[in-house]
Motif scaffolding. Structure first.
Motif, PDB file in Angstrom:
ATOM      1  N   TRP A 102       0.878  -1.167   0.000  1.00 21.98           N
ATOM      2  CA  TRP A 102       0.000   0.000   0.000  1.00 21.98           C
ATOM      3  C   TRP A 102       0.916   1.218   0.000  1.00 21.98           C
ATOM      4  O   TRP A 102       1.391   1.654   1.054  1.00 21.98           O
ATOM      5  N   ALA A 103       1.168   1.784  -1.156  1.00 22.38           N
ATOM      6  CA  ALA A 103       2.130   2.883  -1.275  1.00 22.38           C
ATOM      7  C   ALA A 103       1.642   4.122  -0.523  1.00 22.38           C
ATOM      8  O   ALA A 103       0.470   4.488  -0.586  1.00 22.38           O
ATOM      9  N   PHE A 104       2.547   4.764   0.154  1.00 20.26           N
ATOM     10  CA  PHE A 104       2.279   5.932   0.996  1.00 20.26           C
ATOM     11  C   PHE A 104       2.231   7.199   0.154  1.00 20.26           C
ATOM     12  O   PHE A 104       3.129   7.471  -0.649  1.00 20.26           O
ATOM     13  N   LEU A 105       1.172   7.997   0.351  1.00 18.63           N
ATOM     14  CA  LEU A 105       1.067   9.321  -0.254  1.00 18.63           C
ATOM     15  C   LEU A 105       0.888  10.346   0.854  1.00 18.63           C
ATOM     16  O   LEU A 105      -0.112  10.316   1.576  1.00 18.63           O
ATOM     17  N   GLY A 106       1.833  11.262   0.995  1.00 19.70           N
ATOM     18  CA  GLY A 106       1.777  12.263   2.064  1.00 19.70           C
ATOM     19  C   GLY A 106       1.596  13.669   1.531  1.00 19.70           C
ATOM     20  O   GLY A 106       1.719  13.922   0.326  1.00 19.70           O
ATOM     21  N   ASN A 107       1.303  14.583   2.442  1.00 21.49           N
ATOM     22  CA  ASN A 107       1.126  15.992   2.060  1.00 21.49           C
ATOM     23  C   ASN A 107       2.237  16.885   2.623  1.00 21.49           C
ATOM     24  O   ASN A 107       2.109  18.112   2.642  1.00 21.49           O
ATOM     25  N   GLN A 108       3.305  16.254   3.111  1.00 22.85           N
ATOM     26  CA  GLN A 108       4.461  16.963   3.663  1.00 22.85           C
ATOM     27  C   GLN A 108       4.092  17.800   4.898  1.00 22.85           C
ATOM     28  O   GLN A 108       4.809  18.732   5.259  1.00 22.85           O
ATOM     29  N   PHE A 109       2.963  17.502   5.527  1.00 21.67           N
ATOM     30  CA  PHE A 109       2.477  18.249   6.699  1.00 21.67           C
ATOM     31  C   PHE A 109       2.308  19.735   6.388  1.00 21.67           C
ATOM     32  O   PHE A 109       2.374  20.575   7.282  1.00 21.67           O
ATOM     33  N   ASP A 110       2.098  20.050   5.120  1.00 18.80           N
ATOM     34  CA  ASP A 110       2.074  21.442   4.663  1.00 18.80           C
ATOM     35  C   ASP A 110       0.633  21.876   4.386  1.00 18.80           C
ATOM     36  O   ASP A 110       0.047  21.507   3.359  1.00 18.80           O
ATOM     37  N   PRO A 111       0.039  22.686   5.262  1.00 23.03           N
ATOM     38  CA  PRO A 111      -1.354  23.093   5.070  1.00 23.03           C
ATOM     39  C   PRO A 111      -1.556  23.990   3.852  1.00 23.03           C
ATOM     40  O   PRO A 111      -2.604  23.930   3.201  1.00 23.03           O
ATOM     41  N   GLU A 112      -0.565  24.820   3.525  1.00 27.96           N
ATOM     42  CA  GLU A 112      -0.696  25.720   2.373  1.00 27.96           C
ATOM     43  C   GLU A 112      -0.652  24.934   1.064  1.00 27.96           C
ATOM     44  O   GLU A 112      -1.441  25.183   0.142  1.00 27.96           O
ATOM     45  N   LEU A 113       0.282  24.013   0.971  1.00 26.66           N
ATOM     46  CA  LEU A 113       0.376  23.157  -0.221  1.00 26.66           C
ATOM     47  C   LEU A 113      -0.896  22.339  -0.385  1.00 26.66           C
ATOM     48  O   LEU A 113      -1.444  22.217  -1.490  1.00 26.66           O
ATOM     49  N   THR A 114      -1.380  21.781   0.712  1.00 30.52           N
ATOM     50  CA  THR A 114      -2.591  20.964   0.676  1.00 30.52           C
ATOM     51  C   THR A 114      -3.789  21.792   0.226  1.00 30.52           C
ATOM     52  O   THR A 114      -4.601  21.346  -0.595  1.00 30.52           O
ATOM     53  N   ASP A 115      -3.888  22.990   0.753  1.00 33.76           N
ATOM     54  CA  ASP A 115      -4.979  23.887   0.380  1.00 33.76           C
ATOM     55  C   ASP A 115      -4.914  24.229  -1.104  1.00 33.76           C
ATOM     56  O   ASP A 115      -5.924  24.210  -1.822  1.00 33.76           O
ATOM     57  N   LYS A 116      -3.727  24.537  -1.585  1.00 26.79           N
ATOM     58  CA  LYS A 116      -3.544  24.923  -2.980  1.00 26.79           C
ATOM     59  C   LYS A 116      -4.021  23.824  -3.930  1.00 26.79           C
ATOM     60  O   LYS A 116      -4.694  24.093  -4.942  1.00 26.79           O
TER      61      LYS A 116
END
Length: 348
Positions: A102-116
């Motif tokens: 199950w390959a891991f996909l993360g958001n780098q703990f970055d709320p601005e990047l995630t929002d964008k």
């Protein structure tokens, strides 16, 4: 002949079990799950992080009871939407060893990047299509979505993204699992998850049953006292069926150091191997803390008090018993390579 065909058809419409031998010779039971794919009856998953494929494989070989592995390969990217590399050699090794990937996909703990990226619904389709192509090509069994530190305004966006992933992956029988924190007051780290909706869409919800100390404002204590973990499970299964819940357990702990003169507190992340060395080097004796259901050690050195609530065979046994008590789907360990070998029989 008609009767035989009818019986075969009926049997194919129900959950089945099959025995498979992995390289260590351990039998594994599988069942057809929500994604129409054979998955272990009891999942024992481990994340691989901060290493190479060779390192991951070496670490996983020490873990005979693992039946699902999650390499930390992919993350959100402002320019390419998704970045990272998939290693076919790892997938081949895992499948030959009787393990799903199950390959891991993360958001780098970055709320601005995630929002964008998540605030634009067109990106959901583009990201899902990009991932679908990679996962199908490399025969990856599932995805583990780990988006943390999300703005409250992206709560519905995250649900929408997971829904799109499920839509794209379902025709291929690719499993969608989503990591969530144990419920806590923080809006970014907890309130931004719509647990009930995510539980309806995803095949599995993985509750990260750790970091109690940070969630309480860096209060000195265990990273995951058993009562705190159990309360988190009780809350979660009000929104998500237990059969979809996987309990993530820590293979790490924290050493809290208090300067006895200034009262200043400092914390250090420690893995099981490091703490074992500290205990041996200092000649410490473990004491059972009945309140948190863990072993505990402390010592004073150079006017500093050191305190550690241990993650070991006893603490992990307690966590596995919670999985049994609430009939959860299984466990996930953060992360493989931090543990001592004697803990693995607990997961058998």
């Amino acid at each position: 002949m008609i009767l035989i065909l009818l019986l075969l058809f009926l049997s194919s419409c129900h959950t089945y079990k099959q025995s498979e031998q992995n390289q260590q010779g351990n039998p594994k039971s599988y069942q057809i799950d929500g994604a129409g794919k054979a998955v272990p009856e009891r999942i024992v998953m481990g994340w691989n992080a901060f290493g190479t494929t060779d390192t991951y494989i070496e670490q996983n070989h020490v873990s005979p009871n693992l039946n699902v592995v999650s390499p930390r390969w992919l993350s959100l990217d402002s320019e390419h939407l998704i970045t990272g590399e998939v290693d076919p050699a790892y997938v081949e090794w895992a499948h030959q060893s009787g393990k799903q990937v199950w390959a891991f996909l993360g958001n780098q703990f970055d709320p601005e990047l995630t929002d964008k990226l998540l605030s634009d619904k067109n990106n959901h389709v583009k990201m899902a299509e990009k991932l679908e192509k990679v996962f199908v090509e490399h025969k990856i069994d599932g995805i583990n979505v780990d988006f943390e530190n999300i703005k409250m305004e992206n709560k519905d966006d995250f649900v929408s993204f997971v829904r799109q992933l499920k839509k794209s992956f379902s025709p291929h029988g690719i499993i969608v699992s989503v990591d969530i924190t144990r419920e806590n007051p923080d809006p970014y780290w907890s309130g931004s998850y719509d647990r009930a909706e995510l539980g309806k869409i995803a095949d599995y919800i993985i509750m990260m049953g750790y970091d109690e100390d940070l969630g309480a404002g860096e209060k000195i204590g265990s990273v995951a006292s058993l009562p705190w973990v159990e309360e988190g499970i009780q809350r979660l299964i009000k929104d998500v069926p237990p059969s979809k819940v996987i309990l993530a357990v820590p293979f790490y702990m924290r050493e809290w150091v208090t300067n006895l003169k200034t009262k200043k507190e400092t914390r250090y992340d420690r893995n099981m191997l490091e703490v074992d060395e500290i205990i041996k080097d200092k000649g410490l004796k473990k004491k059972w803390d009945k309140n948190v259901k863990q072993n505990y050690v402390e010592f004073v050195e150079n006017d500093e008090k050191h305190q550690i609530w241990l993650e070991d065979k006893e603490s992990l046994q307690q966590r596995v018993e919670l999985v049994n008590k609430y009939d959860l789907k299984g466990t996930a360990a953060w992360f493989i390579g931090q543990e001592t070998p004697e803990i693995w029989p607990v997961f058998h």
